[in-house]
Design a protein around this motif. Structure first.
Motif, short mmCIF file in Angstrom:
data_model
loop_
_atom_site.label_atom_id
_atom_site.label_comp_id
_atom_site.label_asym_id
_atom_site.label_seq_id
_atom_site.Cartn_x
_atom_site.Cartn_y
_atom_site.Cartn_z
N MET A 47 0.85 -1.19 0.00
CA MET A 47 0.00 0.00 0.00
C MET A 47 0.90 1.25 0.00
N SER A 48 0.91 1.97 -1.11
CA SER A 48 1.79 3.14 -1.20
C SER A 48 1.30 4.10 -2.26
N TYR A 49 1.81 5.32 -2.21
CA TYR A 49 1.55 6.30 -3.27
C TYR A 49 2.57 6.06 -4.38
N LYS A 50 2.14 6.09 -5.62
CA LYS A 50 3.04 5.86 -6.74
C LYS A 50 3.37 7.15 -7.50
N ASP A 51 2.51 8.14 -7.40
CA ASP A 51 2.75 9.43 -8.05
C ASP A 51 2.48 10.55 -7.06
N ILE A 52 3.51 11.29 -6.70
CA ILE A 52 3.37 12.42 -5.77
C ILE A 52 3.72 13.71 -6.51
N LEU A 53 2.99 14.76 -6.23
CA LEU A 53 3.22 16.05 -6.88
C LEU A 53 3.47 17.11 -5.82
N VAL A 54 4.52 17.91 -6.02
CA VAL A 54 4.81 19.00 -5.09
C VAL A 54 4.78 20.32 -5.85
N PHE A 55 4.12 21.32 -5.28
CA PHE A 55 4.10 22.65 -5.87
C PHE A 55 5.36 23.40 -5.45
N LEU A 56 6.04 23.99 -6.41
CA LEU A 56 7.30 24.69 -6.19
C LEU A 56 7.14 26.17 -6.48
N ASP A 57 7.82 27.00 -5.69
CA ASP A 57 7.78 28.44 -5.92
C ASP A 57 9.04 29.08 -5.34
N GLY A 58 9.16 30.37 -5.48
CA GLY A 58 10.34 31.08 -5.03
C GLY A 58 10.30 31.53 -3.59
N SER A 59 9.36 31.05 -2.81
CA SER A 59 9.23 31.46 -1.41
C SER A 59 10.31 30.81 -0.55
N THR A 60 10.46 31.32 0.66
CA THR A 60 11.43 30.75 1.59
C THR A 60 10.96 29.41 2.16
N ASP A 61 9.69 29.06 1.95
CA ASP A 61 9.17 27.76 2.39
C ASP A 61 9.45 26.65 1.38
N ASN A 62 9.94 27.00 0.21
CA ASN A 62 10.04 26.03 -0.87
C ASN A 62 11.01 24.88 -0.56
N ASN A 63 12.18 25.18 -0.01
CA ASN A 63 13.17 24.12 0.21
C ASN A 63 12.67 23.06 1.18
N ALA A 64 12.00 23.50 2.26
CA ALA A 64 11.47 22.53 3.22
C ALA A 64 10.38 21.68 2.57
N ARG A 65 9.54 22.30 1.77
CA ARG A 65 8.47 21.56 1.08
C ARG A 65 9.06 20.55 0.10
N MET A 66 10.08 20.96 -0.63
CA MET A 66 10.71 20.07 -1.60
C MET A 66 11.43 18.92 -0.90
N GLU A 67 12.15 19.22 0.17
CA GLU A 67 12.84 18.17 0.92
C GLU A 67 11.86 17.13 1.45
N PHE A 68 10.74 17.60 1.98
CA PHE A 68 9.73 16.67 2.48
C PHE A 68 9.17 15.82 1.34
N ALA A 69 8.91 16.43 0.20
CA ALA A 69 8.35 15.69 -0.94
C ALA A 69 9.30 14.59 -1.40
N PHE A 70 10.59 14.90 -1.46
CA PHE A 70 11.56 13.89 -1.87
C PHE A 70 11.64 12.75 -0.86
N SER A 71 11.60 13.08 0.42
CA SER A 71 11.68 12.03 1.44
C SER A 71 10.46 11.12 1.37
N LEU A 72 9.28 11.70 1.11
CA LEU A 72 8.06 10.89 1.01
C LEU A 72 8.10 10.03 -0.25
N ALA A 73 8.58 10.60 -1.35
CA ALA A 73 8.69 9.83 -2.59
C ALA A 73 9.66 8.66 -2.42
N GLN A 74 10.76 8.88 -1.72
CA GLN A 74 11.71 7.79 -1.45
C GLN A 74 11.05 6.69 -0.63
N ALA A 75 10.32 7.08 0.41
CA ALA A 75 9.69 6.10 1.31
C ALA A 75 8.67 5.23 0.58
N HIS A 76 7.99 5.80 -0.41
CA HIS A 76 6.94 5.06 -1.10
C HIS A 76 7.38 4.53 -2.46
#
Length: 259
Positions: free
Chosen positions: A1-30
């Protein structure tokens, strides 16, 4: 049971790196493919956001090379006002950050709320200023016997199945001693191999569902809320803006929400 396609919204904000890092870690896990979608508006390429906005693709692919995650990179139409151009229909899970007033006009207006409301795909919404940390080890389900709660619990199954602890928080007291709603939820999840604890909030008083949830001991060690109460207007406002600042600041945890 896992996600096979994950999508992350990217932008130039200061929150972007944390959001991207989390998305990659979740994609790796699944073992999932990760799609990064640049949702910067034209105004993001002016002023302090400029360099971050211009380097989104390069930064995204650099992290992909280090992580080994299979990725796609897309750029949303900078003139698009709706969700149709944001590629959300082709994913199992979306990742975004709470709207930041400082980003107004610099991020396409459909992200994140309009996408969530229209695309039929669950979304993990990260708090503003969130710092990357493990997510999904201790999960709290904000439960109510509703279509929205049922939908989000099933959308969250891949995360619930991997969690070390899952608690169902029920705000409304039972109608009577024979009310077996939460027990039936326990049995239903157990059929999927997911054991849950139950936290009944039976003395609501003047508290709203959000305030009761954050007063619950269940949230003390939690790292993710599965938002079965999304249909409640105060919850929606707190998640996407429009409420008092003090209540908005209570959202210090990621929230997995469906519509």
């Amino acid at each position: 049971m896992s996600y096979k396609d994950i999508l992350v919204f990217l932008d130039g904000s200061t929150d972007n790196n944390a959001r991207m890092e989390f998305a990659f870690s979740l994609a790796q896990a699944h073992g999932a493919r990760l799609t990064g979608v640049d949702v910067d508006a034209a105004a993001a390429f002016e002023g302090e956001w400029t360099e971050r906005a211009k380097s989104l693709a390069e930064t995204f692919h650099a992290v992909a090379n280090r992580s080994g995650v299979h990725v796609r990179f897309k750029i949303a139409d900078r003139n698009a006002a709706g969700w149709k151009d944001f590629y959300a229909h082709y994913a199992d899970l979306l990742i975004a950050t709470q709207p930041n007033p400082e980003a107004f006009g610099k991020v396409l207006s459909g992200v994140p709320e309009q996408v969530l409301m229209s695309a039929g795909v669950p979304m993990i919404v990260l708090p503003q200023g969130w710092k990357p940390r493990p997510v999904g080890k201790e999960v709290v389900i904000a439960w109510s016997p509703s279509a929205q709660a049922t939908r989000v619990v099933h959308d969250a199954m891949p995360i619930l199945a991997r969690a070390e602890k899952v608690t169902a928080f029920a705000f409304d007291p039972p109608a009577d001693r024979e009310d077996a709603d939460v027990e039936m939820l326990r049995e239903h999840l157990l059929a999927h191999g997911i054991k849950i604890d139950i936290d009944m909030w039976s003395n609501a008083g003047d508290l709203s569902p959000i305030e009761a949830l954050y007063a619950s001991p269940a949230l003390e060690e939690a790292d993710l809320i599965v938002a079965g109460a999304y249909s409640h207007s105060r919850f929606r406002e707190a998640l996407f803006g429009g409420m008092t600042k003090s209540l908005l600041q209570q959202f210090s945890l990621p929230v997995l929400v469906s519509h």
